[in-house]
Motif scaffolding. Structure first.
Motif, PDB file in Angstrom:
ATOM      1  N   ALA A 106       7.917  -0.601  -0.784  1.00  0.00           N
ATOM      2  CA  ALA A 106       6.638   0.021  -1.113  1.00  0.00           C
ATOM      3  C   ALA A 106       5.791   0.238   0.141  1.00  0.00           C
ATOM      4  CB  ALA A 106       5.876  -0.847  -2.112  1.00  0.00           C
ATOM      5  N   VAL A 107       5.716  -0.770   1.006  1.00  0.00           N
ATOM      6  CA  VAL A 107       4.928  -0.633   2.235  1.00  0.00           C
ATOM      7  C   VAL A 107       5.507   0.464   3.127  1.00  0.00           C
ATOM      8  CG1 VAL A 107       4.237  -1.794   4.375  1.00  0.00           C
ATOM      9  CG2 VAL A 107       4.066  -3.008   2.195  1.00  0.00           C
ATOM     10  N   GLU A 166      -1.924   2.617  17.493  1.00  0.00           N
ATOM     11  CA  GLU A 166      -2.472   1.548  16.650  1.00  0.00           C
ATOM     12  C   GLU A 166      -2.534   1.955  15.177  1.00  0.00           C
ATOM     13  OE1 GLU A 166      -3.405   0.402  20.701  1.00  0.00           O
ATOM     14  OE2 GLU A 166      -3.593   2.300  19.626  1.00  0.00           O
ATOM     15  N   ILE A 167      -2.638   3.262  14.915  1.00  0.00           N
ATOM     16  CA  ILE A 167      -2.678   3.722  13.526  1.00  0.00           C
ATOM     17  C   ILE A 167      -1.381   3.382  12.808  1.00  0.00           C
ATOM     18  CG2 ILE A 167      -2.847   5.753  12.038  1.00  0.00           C
ATOM     19  CD1 ILE A 167      -4.640   7.038  14.113  1.00  0.00           C
ATOM     20  N   ALA A 168      -0.263   3.477  13.554  1.00  0.00           N
ATOM     21  CA  ALA A 168       1.043   3.174  12.962  1.00  0.00           C
ATOM     22  C   ALA A 168       1.185   1.697  12.621  1.00  0.00           C
ATOM     23  CB  ALA A 168       2.161   3.596  13.915  1.00  0.00           C
ATOM     24  N   PHE A 169       0.355   0.831  13.228  1.00  0.00           N
ATOM     25  CA  PHE A 169       0.362  -0.594  12.892  1.00  0.00           C
ATOM     26  C   PHE A 169      -0.699  -0.905  11.842  1.00  0.00           C
ATOM     27  CE2 PHE A 169       2.194  -0.472  17.169  1.00  0.00           C
ATOM     28  CZ  PHE A 169       3.338  -1.229  16.985  1.00  0.00           C
ATOM     29  N   ALA A 170      -1.825  -0.185  11.890  1.00  0.00           N
ATOM     30  CA  ALA A 170      -2.921  -0.458  10.967  1.00  0.00           C
ATOM     31  C   ALA A 170      -2.563  -0.093   9.531  1.00  0.00           C
ATOM     32  CB  ALA A 170      -4.171   0.302  11.406  1.00  0.00           C
ATOM     33  N   ILE A 171      -1.885   1.039   9.340  1.00  0.00           N
ATOM     34  CA  ILE A 171      -1.582   1.485   7.976  1.00  0.00           C
ATOM     35  C   ILE A 171      -0.665   0.505   7.241  1.00  0.00           C
ATOM     36  CG2 ILE A 171      -0.429   3.283   6.626  1.00  0.00           C
ATOM     37  CD1 ILE A 171      -1.674   5.335   8.494  1.00  0.00           C
ATOM     38  N   TYR A 199      -2.767  -2.439   6.191  1.00  0.00           N
ATOM     39  CA  TYR A 199      -3.605  -2.071   5.049  1.00  0.00           C
ATOM     40  C   TYR A 199      -2.790  -2.060   3.762  1.00  0.00           C
ATOM     41  CZ  TYR A 199      -6.438   1.060   2.092  1.00  0.00           C
ATOM     42  OH  TYR A 199      -7.142   1.616   1.058  1.00  0.00           O
ATOM     43  N   MET A 200      -1.630  -1.408   3.813  1.00  0.00           N
ATOM     44  CA  MET A 200      -0.799  -1.290   2.627  1.00  0.00           C
ATOM     45  C   MET A 200      -0.250  -2.644   2.180  1.00  0.00           C
ATOM     46  SD  MET A 200      -0.960   1.734   1.550  1.00  0.00           S
ATOM     47  CE  MET A 200      -1.442   3.375   2.091  1.00  0.00           C
ATOM     48  N   ALA A 201       0.067  -3.516   3.123  1.00  0.00           N
ATOM     49  CA  ALA A 201       0.576  -4.842   2.771  1.00  0.00           C
ATOM     50  C   ALA A 201      -0.460  -5.625   1.964  1.00  0.00           C
ATOM     51  CB  ALA A 201       0.971  -5.610   4.028  1.00  0.00           C
ATOM     52  N   LEU A 202      -1.712  -5.594   2.404  1.00  0.00           N
ATOM     53  CA  LEU A 202      -2.759  -6.297   1.668  1.00  0.00           C
ATOM     54  C   LEU A 202      -3.005  -5.645   0.308  1.00  0.00           C
ATOM     55  CD1 LEU A 202      -5.347  -7.026   4.504  1.00  0.00           C
ATOM     56  CD2 LEU A 202      -3.830  -8.658   3.377  1.00  0.00           C
ATOM     57  N   MET A 203      -3.004  -4.308   0.279  1.00  0.00           N
ATOM     58  CA  MET A 203      -3.225  -3.602  -0.983  1.00  0.00           C
ATOM     59  C   MET A 203      -2.129  -3.930  -1.998  1.00  0.00           C
ATOM     60  SD  MET A 203      -5.999  -1.745  -1.001  1.00  0.00           S
ATOM     61  CE  MET A 203      -6.789  -3.045  -0.056  1.00  0.00           C
ATOM     62  N   PHE A 204      -0.857  -3.779  -1.574  1.00  0.00           N
ATOM     63  CA  PHE A 204       0.246  -4.014  -2.499  1.00  0.00           C
ATOM     64  C   PHE A 204       0.331  -5.477  -2.916  1.00  0.00           C
ATOM     65  CE2 PHE A 204       1.989   0.098  -0.967  1.00  0.00           C
ATOM     66  CZ  PHE A 204       2.173   0.684  -2.216  1.00  0.00           C
TER      67      PHE A 204
END
Length: 337
Positions: free
Chosen positions: A266-267, A310-315, A318-323
């Motif tokens: 999913a991430v 850094e965007i490639a690490f930030a997303i 973000y998705m890990a916490l959301m999921f």
């Protein structure tokens, strides 16, 4: 005042006596807390690792919002993200959650989850005040501009909002992975409750967007879509759509995968979809990062896309916490945990 010049200043890592004493206290208290838990909690190493990872993901993602100084060069992992603070928050969270589970084993998951957030807010807010008073913690200029409700003794009143969001997301991530650690027996559901899932997703996205609003602004969107300052319902809805599409794909192709592999899938899918969208919005001037966020960029860019790496690490963070948050509560409600 030149906000951009303030935000680009590197934090002073030179140790002060107060900061060193604070570090020693955190390490000693953390060791005592882990020793206490080791007598009562199975798989403590894994549980601590998951909790620390959740805290670290949050700290890395929100790093531009606050600065941690005077802890000594030995105390930093990346820029001003400190392993000492990560250790302290992780053990504190672990103590509250695991002791609460053992004292209130018959409570439903949602009641214990709400209690965890309330207890941790009561504990974390004074600790936040302490690190500010010791000269360790300070806030980015954008937080000063965006803070709602003013400041009390150097701490924004908005911390009463930041802390519950912080704790809820990290604990959702932790609880999800505890299902993996415990190899929990989950009842397979015959149908997906899309309405509830979308509401959970929208709540998680909006809460997080409101919190990190000082780091990035959304410009040029219809005026009716703005909920608070530059937090836009359209932008939040876009991320909800990305997460919903990902959930649909994972449900279809990952039905027979383990809980852990479904999470990773999913991430990965959500990042693959969200990354070019974020880069496109950035190029179009719709998404604009603040000076403190820009100051955290290394200067390296993504091949082809040309956006800060850094965007490639930030997303994925973000998705890990959301999921983690969304899937745990989906599973908890489905299985009446």
């Amino acid at each position: 005042m030149d906000l951009s010049s303030l935000s680009t200043c590197a934090v002073d890592r030179s140790p002060t006596l107060a900061a060193v004493l604070f570090e020693l206290a955190v390490v000693a208290a953390s060791a005592a807390g882990l020793a206490l838990l080791s007598r009562r909690v199975e798989h403590l190493g894994r549980r601590f690792g998951v909790m620390a990872l959740g805290v670290l993901i949050f700290e890395m993602f929100t790093a531009p919002m606050w600065h941690n100084a005077h802890l000594g060069r030995w105390a930093y992992l990346y820029r001003d993200v400190s392993w000492v603070l990560t250790l302290g928050w992780s053990v504190l969270f672990l103590l509250v959650v695991e002791l609460g589970d053992r004292l209130l084993p018959h409570w439903r998951a949602w009641r214990r989850g709400l209690l965890n957030v309330v207890v941790l807010t009561v504990l974390v807010v004074p600790l936040e005040w302490l690190v500010v008073r010791l000269g360790i913690r300070s806030y980015a200029p954008e937080v000063h501009e965006a803070a709602v409700g003013g400041w009390i003794d150097g701490v924004p009143v908005a911390v009463l909002y930041y802390v519950p969001v912080f704790t809820a997301l990290v604990l959702g991530f932790y609880r999800y992975w505890c299902l993996v650690i415990d190899d929990a027996l989950l009842i397979p559901m015959r149908r997906i409750r899309w309405g509830r899932g979308l509401l959970l997703t929208l709540a998680a996205v909006l809460l997080f967007e409101l919190m990190v609003e000082p780091m990035v602004s959304n410009r040029g969107l219809p005026a009716w879509s703005y909920l608070h300052r530059d937090v836009s319902l359209l932008m939040s809805g876009l991320w909800v759509l990305v997460i919903a599409i990902t959930a649909a794909v994972v449900t279809r192709v990952g039905l027979h995968l383990s809980v852990a592999l479904r999470f990773v899938l999913a991430v990965a899918i959500a990042t693959a979809v969200a990354l070019p969208i974020e880069v496109g919005l950035l190029a179009a001037g719709i998404r604009v990062y603040g000076p403190s966020a820009i100051a955290n960029f290394s200067g390296f860019t993504l091949p082809v896309l040309g956006a800060p790496i850094e965007i490639a690490f930030a997303i994925p963070c973000y998705m890990a916490l959301m999921f983690g948050f969304i899937r745990y509560w989906d599973l908890a409600l489905d299985n009446r945990l």
